[in-house]
Design a protein around this motif. Structure first.
Motif, short mmCIF file in Angstrom:
data_model
loop_
_atom_site.label_atom_id
_atom_site.label_comp_id
_atom_site.label_asym_id
_atom_site.label_seq_id
_atom_site.Cartn_x
_atom_site.Cartn_y
_atom_site.Cartn_z
N LEU A 163 -2.04 -4.59 -0.80
CA LEU A 163 -3.10 -4.32 -1.76
C LEU A 163 -4.25 -5.33 -1.62
O LEU A 163 -5.42 -4.96 -1.67
N GLY A 164 -3.90 -6.59 -1.44
CA GLY A 164 -4.94 -7.60 -1.31
C GLY A 164 -5.65 -7.57 0.03
O GLY A 164 -6.72 -8.19 0.17
N GLY A 165 -5.08 -6.86 1.00
CA GLY A 165 -5.71 -6.80 2.31
C GLY A 165 -7.08 -6.14 2.28
O GLY A 165 -7.98 -6.54 3.04
N TYR A 166 -7.27 -5.14 1.41
CA TYR A 166 -8.58 -4.49 1.34
C TYR A 166 -9.63 -5.45 0.80
O TYR A 166 -10.80 -5.42 1.21
N LEU A 167 -9.23 -6.32 -0.12
CA LEU A 167 -10.17 -7.32 -0.62
C LEU A 167 -10.46 -8.36 0.45
O LEU A 167 -11.61 -8.80 0.61
N PHE A 168 -9.44 -8.73 1.23
CA PHE A 168 -9.64 -9.74 2.26
C PHE A 168 -10.50 -9.23 3.41
O PHE A 168 -11.13 -10.01 4.11
N ILE A 169 -10.52 -7.92 3.60
CA ILE A 169 -11.42 -7.38 4.63
C ILE A 169 -12.87 -7.72 4.29
O ILE A 169 -13.65 -8.15 5.15
N VAL A 170 -13.20 -7.54 3.03
CA VAL A 170 -14.56 -7.87 2.59
C VAL A 170 -14.82 -9.37 2.73
O VAL A 170 -15.89 -9.80 3.17
N ALA A 175 -17.24 -14.02 5.53
CA ALA A 175 -17.04 -15.28 6.24
C ALA A 175 -17.62 -15.22 7.64
O ALA A 175 -18.18 -16.19 8.15
N ALA A 176 -17.50 -14.04 8.30
CA ALA A 176 -18.06 -13.91 9.64
C ALA A 176 -19.58 -13.88 9.61
O ALA A 176 -20.24 -14.42 10.52
N CYS A 177 -20.15 -13.27 8.59
CA CYS A 177 -21.61 -13.20 8.52
C CYS A 177 -22.23 -14.57 8.28
O CYS A 177 -23.29 -14.89 8.83
N GLU A 179 -20.76 -17.40 9.06
CA GLU A 179 -20.21 -18.31 10.07
C GLU A 179 -19.46 -19.47 9.41
O GLU A 179 -19.67 -20.64 9.70
N LEU A 180 -18.56 -19.09 8.51
CA LEU A 180 -17.73 -20.11 7.88
C LEU A 180 -16.66 -20.58 8.86
O LEU A 180 -16.16 -19.81 9.68
N GLU A 181 -16.31 -21.87 8.78
CA GLU A 181 -15.35 -22.42 9.72
C GLU A 181 -13.92 -21.98 9.42
O GLU A 181 -13.14 -21.72 10.33
N ASP A 182 -13.55 -21.93 8.15
CA ASP A 182 -12.18 -21.61 7.78
C ASP A 182 -12.10 -20.17 7.29
O ASP A 182 -12.94 -19.71 6.52
N ASP A 183 -11.05 -19.48 7.76
CA ASP A 183 -10.78 -18.14 7.27
C ASP A 183 -10.13 -18.22 5.89
O ASP A 183 -9.47 -19.20 5.55
N PRO A 184 -10.29 -17.20 5.05
CA PRO A 184 -9.64 -17.21 3.73
C PRO A 184 -8.12 -17.20 3.88
O PRO A 184 -7.56 -16.52 4.72
N GLU A 185 -7.45 -18.01 3.08
CA GLU A 185 -6.00 -18.11 3.14
C GLU A 185 -5.36 -16.89 2.47
O GLU A 185 -5.92 -16.29 1.56
N ASP A 186 -4.18 -16.56 2.96
CA ASP A 186 -3.44 -15.42 2.41
C ASP A 186 -2.74 -15.87 1.13
O ASP A 186 -1.94 -16.79 1.15
N PHE A 187 -3.05 -15.23 0.00
CA PHE A 187 -2.48 -15.64 -1.28
C PHE A 187 -1.02 -15.27 -1.42
O PHE A 187 -0.35 -15.71 -2.37
N CYS A 188 -0.46 -14.48 -0.53
CA CYS A 188 0.94 -14.05 -0.63
C CYS A 188 1.89 -14.98 0.11
O CYS A 188 3.10 -14.74 0.10
N GLY A 189 1.40 -16.00 0.76
CA GLY A 189 2.28 -16.95 1.44
C GLY A 189 2.90 -16.42 2.71
O GLY A 189 4.02 -16.81 3.06
N VAL A 190 2.22 -15.53 3.42
CA VAL A 190 2.71 -15.02 4.69
C VAL A 190 1.76 -15.46 5.80
O VAL A 190 0.63 -15.88 5.55
N ARG A 191 2.25 -15.34 7.02
CA ARG A 191 1.47 -15.80 8.16
C ARG A 191 1.70 -14.86 9.34
O ARG A 191 2.82 -14.41 9.57
#
Length: 207
Positions: A163-170, A175-177, A179-191
Protein backbone atom coordinates in the motif's frame (compact mmCIF):
# COMPACT_ATOMS: atom_id res chain seq x y z
CA UNK A 1 40.16 -94.65 87.33
CA UNK A 2 38.95 -93.81 83.99
CA UNK A 3 37.13 -90.82 82.67
CA UNK A 4 33.51 -91.18 82.00
CA UNK A 5 32.67 -90.10 78.45
CA UNK A 6 30.18 -87.35 78.13
CA UNK A 7 27.08 -88.26 76.18
CA UNK A 8 26.71 -86.52 72.76
CA UNK A 9 24.75 -83.32 72.85
CA UNK A 10 21.37 -83.56 71.28
CA UNK A 11 19.82 -80.61 69.45
CA UNK A 12 17.36 -78.73 71.53
CA UNK A 13 13.77 -79.32 70.47
CA UNK A 14 13.11 -75.62 70.91
CA UNK A 15 15.15 -74.58 67.81
CA UNK A 16 18.42 -72.69 67.32
CA UNK A 17 19.63 -70.34 70.03
CA UNK A 18 18.56 -66.69 69.81
CA UNK A 19 20.90 -64.39 67.94
CA UNK A 20 23.35 -62.21 69.72
CA UNK A 21 21.74 -58.88 70.70
CA UNK A 22 24.52 -56.93 68.96
CA UNK A 23 24.61 -58.89 65.69
CA UNK A 24 22.07 -58.48 62.89
CA UNK A 25 19.91 -61.42 62.09
CA UNK A 26 21.02 -63.15 58.83
CA UNK A 27 17.52 -62.78 57.37
CA UNK A 28 17.19 -59.12 58.20
CA UNK A 29 18.07 -56.36 55.78
CA UNK A 30 20.31 -53.39 56.28
CA UNK A 31 19.75 -51.47 59.48
CA UNK A 32 17.03 -48.89 59.11
CA UNK A 33 17.48 -45.36 60.46
CA UNK A 34 15.55 -44.43 63.48
CA UNK A 35 12.20 -42.72 63.17
CA UNK A 36 13.37 -39.52 64.77
CA UNK A 37 16.45 -38.99 62.59
CA UNK A 38 16.07 -36.29 59.87
CA UNK A 39 15.76 -37.64 56.36
CA UNK A 40 17.49 -35.90 53.41
CA UNK A 41 15.13 -34.28 50.97
CA UNK A 42 14.76 -35.97 47.56
CA UNK A 43 14.76 -32.73 45.59
CA UNK A 44 17.44 -30.83 47.51
CA UNK A 45 20.95 -31.02 45.99
CA UNK A 46 23.82 -32.45 47.93
CA UNK A 47 25.73 -29.71 49.78
CA UNK A 48 29.00 -30.89 48.22
CA UNK A 49 27.62 -31.43 44.70
CA UNK A 50 29.30 -29.31 41.98
CA UNK A 51 27.33 -26.18 41.21
CA UNK A 52 26.79 -24.95 37.60
CA UNK A 53 29.17 -22.22 36.63
CA UNK A 54 27.57 -18.79 36.52
CA UNK A 55 27.81 -16.86 33.28
CA UNK A 56 30.45 -14.20 33.45
CA UNK A 57 29.14 -10.63 33.09
CA UNK A 58 32.16 -9.93 30.89
CA UNK A 59 31.28 -12.64 28.33
CA UNK A 60 31.16 -11.33 24.75
CA UNK A 61 27.64 -10.68 23.41
CA UNK A 62 26.04 -12.95 20.84
CA UNK A 63 26.94 -12.22 17.25
CA UNK A 64 24.36 -10.12 15.45
CA UNK A 65 22.73 -11.32 12.28
CA UNK A 66 24.61 -10.34 9.15
CA UNK A 67 22.38 -8.22 6.94
CA UNK A 68 23.31 -7.72 3.27
CA UNK A 69 23.58 -4.23 1.91
CA UNK A 70 20.67 -2.77 0.01
CA UNK A 71 20.62 -3.29 -3.74
CA UNK A 72 21.63 -0.42 -5.94
CA UNK A 73 18.98 2.00 -7.22
CA UNK A 74 19.24 0.63 -10.75
CA UNK A 75 18.09 -2.82 -9.62
CA UNK A 76 15.31 -1.39 -7.47
CA UNK A 77 14.02 0.77 -10.30
CA UNK A 78 14.25 -2.16 -12.70
CA UNK A 79 12.16 -4.39 -10.41
CA UNK A 80 9.63 -1.60 -9.89
CA UNK A 81 9.35 -1.00 -13.63
CA UNK A 82 8.79 -4.69 -14.44
CA UNK A 83 6.18 -5.16 -11.73
CA UNK A 84 4.41 -2.00 -12.85
CA UNK A 85 4.34 -3.19 -16.46
CA UNK A 86 2.75 -6.47 -15.39
CA UNK A 87 0.00 -4.62 -13.52
CA UNK A 88 -0.57 -2.24 -16.46
CA UNK A 89 -0.76 -5.19 -18.85
CA UNK A 90 -3.46 -6.82 -16.72
CA UNK A 91 -5.39 -3.54 -16.62
CA UNK A 92 -5.08 -3.13 -20.42
CA UNK A 93 -6.39 -6.66 -21.02
CA UNK A 94 -9.33 -5.96 -18.71
CA UNK A 95 -10.06 -2.71 -20.56
CA UNK A 96 -10.15 -4.42 -23.94
CA UNK A 97 -12.35 -7.19 -22.57
CA UNK A 98 -14.78 -4.63 -21.11
CA UNK A 99 -14.94 -2.76 -24.43
CA UNK A 100 -15.71 -5.93 -26.36
CA UNK A 101 -18.36 -6.87 -23.82
CA UNK A 102 -19.99 -3.42 -24.02
CA UNK A 103 -19.88 -2.78 -20.28
CA UNK A 104 -20.83 0.63 -18.89
CA UNK A 105 -18.09 3.07 -17.98
CA UNK A 106 -18.39 2.48 -14.24
CA UNK A 107 -18.13 -1.27 -14.58
CA UNK A 108 -15.22 -0.85 -16.96
CA UNK A 109 -13.37 1.20 -14.33
CA UNK A 110 -14.05 -1.48 -11.74
CA UNK A 111 -12.77 -4.18 -14.07
CA UNK A 112 -9.62 -2.28 -14.97
CA UNK A 113 -8.82 -1.36 -11.35
CA UNK A 114 -9.55 -4.87 -10.13
CA UNK A 115 -7.31 -6.48 -12.73
CA UNK A 116 -4.42 -4.07 -12.22
CA UNK A 117 -4.46 -3.94 -8.42
CA UNK A 118 -5.38 -7.60 -8.10
CA UNK A 119 -2.39 -8.78 -10.13
CA UNK A 120 -0.17 -6.34 -8.29
CA UNK A 121 -1.35 -7.72 -4.93
CA UNK A 122 -0.80 -11.33 -5.98
CA UNK A 123 2.60 -10.51 -7.38
CA UNK A 124 4.06 -8.26 -4.69
CA UNK A 125 2.37 -9.62 -1.56
CA UNK A 126 1.45 -13.29 -1.91
CA UNK A 127 4.26 -14.30 -4.27
CA UNK A 128 6.82 -12.36 -2.24
CA UNK A 129 5.66 -14.13 0.93
CA UNK A 130 5.92 -17.56 -0.73
CA UNK A 131 9.06 -17.15 -2.85
CA UNK A 132 10.77 -14.09 -1.35
CA UNK A 133 10.38 -11.81 -4.39
CA UNK A 134 7.93 -10.67 -7.05
CA UNK A 135 8.33 -11.46 -10.74
CA UNK A 136 10.11 -8.19 -11.41
CA UNK A 137 12.48 -8.75 -8.49
CA UNK A 138 13.18 -12.28 -9.69
CA UNK A 139 14.14 -10.87 -13.07
CA UNK A 140 16.76 -8.53 -11.56
CA UNK A 141 18.02 -11.17 -9.10
CA UNK A 142 16.91 -9.51 -5.88
CA UNK A 143 15.04 -10.60 -2.75
CA UNK A 144 12.95 -8.87 -0.08
CA UNK A 145 14.12 -9.37 3.54
CA UNK A 146 13.58 -7.84 6.95
CA UNK A 147 16.18 -5.31 8.01
CA UNK A 148 16.59 -6.77 11.51
CA UNK A 149 17.28 -10.47 10.93
CA UNK A 150 17.32 -11.01 7.12
CA UNK A 151 14.27 -13.27 7.33
CA UNK A 152 11.37 -13.36 4.90
CA UNK A 153 8.68 -10.75 5.72
CA UNK A 154 5.20 -11.89 6.66
CA UNK A 155 1.92 -10.95 5.04
CA UNK A 156 0.94 -7.93 7.22
CA UNK A 157 4.30 -6.27 6.65
CA UNK A 158 4.22 -7.00 2.93
CA UNK A 159 0.67 -5.67 2.68
CA UNK A 160 1.63 -2.39 4.33
CA UNK A 161 4.61 -2.13 2.05
CA UNK A 162 2.42 -2.74 -0.99
CA UNK A 163 0.00 0.00 0.00
CA UNK A 164 2.77 2.43 0.85
CA UNK A 165 4.61 1.65 -2.37
CA UNK A 166 2.29 3.89 -4.39
CA UNK A 167 3.11 6.79 -2.11
CA UNK A 168 6.83 6.02 -2.31
CA UNK A 169 6.68 6.12 -6.10
CA UNK A 170 5.74 9.77 -5.86
CA UNK A 171 8.44 10.40 -3.25
CA UNK A 172 11.08 8.72 -5.40
CA UNK A 173 10.08 10.84 -8.38
CA UNK A 174 10.36 14.00 -6.28
CA UNK A 175 13.74 12.87 -4.91
CA UNK A 176 15.00 12.22 -8.44
CA UNK A 177 13.78 15.58 -9.72
CA UNK A 178 15.49 17.51 -6.91
CA UNK A 179 18.60 15.27 -7.03
CA UNK A 180 18.44 14.31 -3.39
CA UNK A 181 21.34 12.21 -2.15
CA UNK A 182 19.39 9.81 0.06
CA UNK A 183 16.45 7.74 -1.07
CA UNK A 184 13.37 7.66 1.21
CA UNK A 185 13.59 4.87 3.77
CA UNK A 186 11.06 2.06 3.78
CA UNK A 187 8.74 2.53 6.78
CA UNK A 188 7.94 -1.21 6.92
CA UNK A 189 11.45 -2.29 7.90
CA UNK A 190 12.18 -4.34 4.78
CA UNK A 191 15.09 -4.19 2.40
CA UNK A 192 15.66 -5.17 -1.22
CA UNK A 193 19.02 -6.95 -1.55
CA UNK A 194 20.87 -8.88 -4.19
CA UNK A 195 20.23 -12.60 -4.14
CA UNK A 196 23.95 -13.29 -4.49
CA UNK A 197 24.80 -11.25 -1.40
CA UNK A 198 21.97 -12.82 0.58
CA UNK A 199 23.09 -16.39 -0.09
CA UNK A 200 26.69 -15.49 0.72
CA UNK A 201 25.81 -14.07 4.16
CA UNK A 202 22.73 -16.17 5.03
CA UNK A 203 23.15 -19.64 3.46
CA UNK A 204 20.02 -20.99 5.17
CA UNK A 205 17.72 -18.40 3.56
CA UNK A 206 14.66 -19.99 1.94
CA UNK A 207 15.24 -23.52 3.31
Amino acid sequence: MYERPFPPQQPSPQGPPPPHPYQPHPYQGAPQPSQGAPQPSQGAPHPYAPQPAAQSPYAPPAAAARIPDEARPLRRWGALLLDGLLALTAAYVALNSADHAGLPALQTCYAVAGAGFGLSFLNQVLLTRIAGASLGKFAVRTRVIRETDASRPRLPRLFRRWLGGYLFIVIWIIAACFELEDDPEDFCGVRLVRYKDLRALVPAYGR
